[in-house]
Design an enzyme around this catalytic site. Structure first.
Site, short mmCIF file in Angstrom:
data_model
loop_
_atom_site.label_atom_id
_atom_site.label_comp_id
_atom_site.label_asym_id
_atom_site.label_seq_id
_atom_site.Cartn_x
_atom_site.Cartn_y
_atom_site.Cartn_z
N TYR A 1 35.36 -30.07 15.91
CA TYR A 1 34.65 -29.54 14.73
C TYR A 1 33.37 -30.33 14.50
O TYR A 1 32.27 -29.76 14.44
CB TYR A 1 35.55 -29.58 13.49
CG TYR A 1 34.79 -29.44 12.18
CD1 TYR A 1 34.12 -28.25 11.88
CD2 TYR A 1 34.71 -30.50 11.27
CE1 TYR A 1 33.40 -28.12 10.68
CE2 TYR A 1 34.01 -30.37 10.08
CZ TYR A 1 33.35 -29.19 9.79
OH TYR A 1 32.63 -29.07 8.62
N THR B 1 27.77 -31.72 7.70
CA THR B 1 28.92 -32.42 7.13
C THR B 1 28.81 -33.92 7.41
O THR B 1 28.21 -34.32 8.42
CB THR B 1 30.22 -31.88 7.74
OG1 THR B 1 31.28 -32.80 7.49
CG2 THR B 1 30.13 -31.71 9.26
N ASP B 2 29.42 -34.74 6.56
CA ASP B 2 29.44 -36.19 6.82
C ASP B 2 30.27 -36.51 8.07
O ASP B 2 30.17 -37.60 8.61
CB ASP B 2 29.98 -36.96 5.61
CG ASP B 2 31.44 -36.63 5.26
OD1 ASP B 2 31.99 -35.65 5.79
OD2 ASP B 2 32.02 -37.38 4.45
N GLU B 3 31.08 -35.53 8.52
CA GLU B 3 31.96 -35.81 9.68
C GLU B 3 31.16 -36.03 10.96
O GLU B 3 31.69 -36.58 11.93
CB GLU B 3 33.01 -34.70 9.82
CG GLU B 3 33.86 -34.61 8.57
CD GLU B 3 35.11 -33.75 8.67
OE1 GLU B 3 35.64 -33.58 9.78
OE2 GLU B 3 35.56 -33.24 7.62
N LYS C 1 29.38 -29.27 14.88
CA LYS C 1 28.44 -29.33 13.75
C LYS C 1 27.26 -30.24 14.11
O LYS C 1 26.11 -29.94 13.77
CB LYS C 1 29.13 -29.86 12.48
CG LYS C 1 30.12 -28.90 11.84
CD LYS C 1 29.48 -27.63 11.27
CE LYS C 1 28.61 -27.90 10.05
NZ LYS C 1 28.14 -26.61 9.46
#
Ligand code: NAD
Ligand code: TYD
Length: 342
Positions: free
Chosen positions: A155, A127-129, A159
């Site tokens: 989260y 994810t870009d997060e 990841k």
């Protein structure tokens, strides 16, 4: 015919991806492996139940024996299984570490000891997060694949743990691993805890929408079909060890998004309920996906605003039975019938 294991295939992105692989292509056989956690919904995959190119295994990605068995005979893996909601990771980080970091390492290990030893590919859907947060003051700044990993939530940290194991398994063992980092997805079958389906279904039910903080946080929205195509392009054309950002150049503040949804559904400003901000709320995400365009020939096609948002809202209006059963938890009866109670 290529046999591909899709972990997390009963979730939002996974089920849309499986549908594209089976309906839009005839050279894939798909094995879905999913633990059927709260966000899974096998009804999403019901159209394929009798398709000889589709099969389903209920297992946790951390279950070595089940995963070792599942990877046998596969030509590739698309790894999506994860705990996916930031607010849940604030309430309890532990399951995020177990599924997203440890589960990813377990799967990489099973692949390394199985068909991955022959150089077959595994795509880790990140994810870009993992890049953390951008500021609202530098609107030209975007995440590139070489931006530092600065995750801010449990989260995104869990990841990022998966990202680092993917990198290490390539570097140390030469495993053919590729990583995608995509921005915020929207589309059919999204669990109504995420902002778009939550707001749309609340409004259809006549309830207000809870907007966090000042509503100025920015997300870069991409339609799930574009993400699915990006994952398939990575599997087919990606280079071992590489990372590919996927985004649709579609930045909106939460306030802009909320106004757009209100307008589509014919509601006014009075349906917004400002609520206290999320802890550690990332301010802005924005993705530079030029590498995926040049190296994979991939470009978003279905994310154009406001059409893509309108068609998504229309899907939730047309599929009330789906989200009402999800919101009430009734879909669990469906699993209980097929797989025994949980
Ligand atoms: P989702 O919550 O809808 O689906 C996740 C699926 O994974 C569910 O079916 C769940 O049962 C399964 N799962 C969870 N833990 C598991 C485990 N330990 N073993 C086996 N299965 C397990 O999430 P989603 O939005 O479809 O996200 C899918 C993937 O895409 C995730 O890896 C997520 O980090 C990534 N991603 C999501 C977005 C987004 O905007 N939703 C954006 C970029 C990347
Ligand atoms: P979300 O869909 O949870 O995705 P993510 O946190 O992974 O980006 O949230 C998207 C944005 O919407 C985020 O800035 C938080 C905000 N939001 C609200 O304002 N109210 C809500 O009820 C939810 C769930 C999210």
């Amino acid at each position: 015919m290529k046999r591909v294991l899709v972990t997390g295939g009963a979730g939002f992105i996974g089920s849309n991806l499986v549908a594209r692989m089976l309906k839009e292509r005839d050279h894939y056989e798909v094995v879905v492996l999913d633990s059927l956690s709260y966000s899974a919904n096998l009804e999403n995959l019901a159209p394929f139940e009798d398709d000889p190119r589709y099969s389903f295994i209920r297992a946790d990605v951390g279950d070595d024996a089940a995963v070792t068995e599942a990877v046998k005979g596969c030509d590739g893996v698309l790894h999506l299984a994860a705990e996916s909601h930031v607010d849940r990771s604030i309430m309890d980080p532990a399951p995020f570490v177990a599924s997203n970091t440890v589960g990813t390492q377990r799967l990489l290990e099973a692949w390394r000891r199985g068909p991955g030893a022959d150089g077959l590919p595994l795509v880790y859907v990140s994810t870009d997060e993992v890049y953390g947060s951008l500021s609202l003051d530098n609107p030209d700044e975007r995440f590139t694949e070489s931006s530092p990993l600065e995750p801010n939530s449990a989260y995104s940290a869990s990841k990022a743990g998966g990202d680092l194991f993917a990198r290490a398994y390539h570097h140390t063992f030469g495993l053919n691993v590729m990583t995608t980092r995509c921005s915020n997805n929207f589309g059919p079958f999204q669990f109504p805890e995420k902002v778009i389906p939550l707001f749309v279904t609340n409004l259809i039910e006549g309830e207000k929408v809870p907007l966090y903080g000042d509503g100025k946080n920015v997300r870069d929205w991409i339609h799930v079909d574009d993400h699915a195509e990006g994952i398939i392009a990575t599997l087919e054309k990606g280079r071992p060890g590489e990372v590919y950002n996927l985004g649709a150049d579609n930045e909106r503040s939460n306030l802009e998004l909320t106004h757009a949804i209100l307008e589509i559904l014919g509601h006014g400003e009075e349906m917004i309920k400002y609520v206290p901000d999320r802890l550690g709320h990332d301010r802005r995400y924005a993705i530079d996906s030029s590498k995926a365009a040049s190296d994979l020939g991939w470009k978003a096609q279905w994310s154009a605003w406001p059409g893509a948002l309108e068609s998504t809202v229309a899907w939730y209006k047309d599929n009330e039975a789906w989200w009402r059963s999800v919101k009430s938890g009734a879909y669990r009866d469906y699993y209980a019938k097929q797989y025994g109670g949980r």
